[in-house]
Design an enzyme around this catalytic site. Sequence first.
Site, PDB file in Angstrom:
ATOM      1  N   GLY A 217       5.315  19.978  67.921  1.00 34.32           N
ATOM      2  CA  GLY A 217       6.344  18.956  68.000  1.00 34.32           C
ATOM      3  C   GLY A 217       7.450  19.347  68.965  1.00 34.32           C
ATOM      4  N   SER A 218       8.656  18.918  68.653  1.00 37.55           N
ATOM      5  CA  SER A 218       9.759  19.072  69.605  1.00 37.55           C
ATOM      6  C   SER A 218      10.213  20.503  69.826  1.00 37.55           C
ATOM      7  CB  SER A 218      10.944  18.216  69.158  1.00 37.55           C
ATOM      8  OG  SER A 218      10.651  16.840  69.296  1.00 37.55           O
TER       9      SER A 218
END
Length: 490
Positions: A217-218
């Site tokens: 993810g981020s």
Amino acid sequence: MNKPLRHIAVFCGVLVTALLARVTWIQFHQGESLAEHPDNRRVALKNFAQPRGDIIVGGKPITGSVATSGSDLKYKRVFQDGPMYAPVTGYFSQAQGSTFLEGVHNDVLSGKDSRLLSGPLAPLTGKSPDGGDVLTTINPAAQKAAYKGLTDLKATGAVVALDPRTGRILAMASTPSYDPSLFAGISHEEGREFRKLAEDKRKPLSNRAIRETYPPGSTFKILTAAAAIEHGTVTDIDATSHAPAPYRLPLSTTEIGNVVPDSQCDKVSMRTGMQWSCNNVFLDAALRTGKDRMRETAEKFGFNKEQFTPVRTAASGYPSALDQPQTALTGMGQGSVATTPLQMAMVTAGLANDGKVMKPYLVDELRGADQSTLEKNEPEVLHQAVSAATAKKVQEMMEYTVTDGTGSKVAVDGVTVGGKPGTAQHGANVRDERPYAWFVSYAKQPDGTSPVAVAVLVDPEDMDISRADIAGGRLGAPIAKAVMEAVLER
């Protein structure tokens, strides 16, 4: 001698020669492997004939040996705070074998290592040397903070903390966990306990910190930023990115939005993009940097290779065969990127260490029963992943994300902290699956060096929590903060 008798004599001679050849082959070429074969009862008798050496954390043993009754296997293993330390020690069982440090350093712990023999006549005495000890790099306060953080949430997950300056693994927790003492023997009850663990769908026997991979993810945006800056795609982290929000993937009609309003991310700088985790900025940066340079940077941080700590880890993956939309998606840690928590801790530690990635290691020293040093591990540089100038720019953005952005919950009073939360979608239908919550961070000392970097993964699948409340900054940041404070206080 008549002809039939001569034929019989020759035939018998051939059989005797073949038998002698086979015996010689077994004795000299297969003897050692057969003597050490797991199914050889003598191996088990020898392994459990005497107390083992210990695995040491913070100067104190977290393992021991106790006498067993009613069995020709004289001793079995016991573990202190077994579930908390299981991802480090592994298990050593009379029936189930061994894993992790118990398995990798079995020769030292059991006394079979040739370096434990004292004096030239020792092999002739027939007495096995006492087992040696394995001194780990684990910080007990950090390990306790990591394990408590996960169990307080009743979460499936993992935490890894590293010393960026050396690569020492300071904490490695995985939940749900297990107590290796419960099946260390050979009884039917202990066998049932092991089978129950092995069949549990939550996989308590798996070390999620190093053996399972997940979309990052981020949190992967810190690597995307490093690659884009290092390769000249981004030269000014405060200049407009020209990346519109929402962002349309190339060769596609799919548009990717943001958690914050798109207007807050439209064409913003990379610094602001990191502050609010703007997907469009990093999708565009990865696309313009290109899959080959993105992969090159990822590999310098350790992707696409197993690590040996000395326990073998799963390889995190940045694929080579990506089209343009897939390349863009890797910029926000989605698509085909997969990583272990250890790997994300390595990325964070490498950036905190001015771009220098140190080889992670879990064992500080192997020591004999007489306290003599058999082997001492020293820090080793894995790669200079990016330049110090690039790393410092990413540090600026991560620290700004803590002071003025989505990473505020990891802030520690009086200490400079950099961090990045992440939420990773996964599964065939991302709308139905609950996302993973990530958080990565590091803390700096006044001299600018970092003594700790942390990666936290929380899988909220079995947690009593709404999907809207699943976020790395909410679930992972408090754990990362507690681990860093434990290291800083020491």
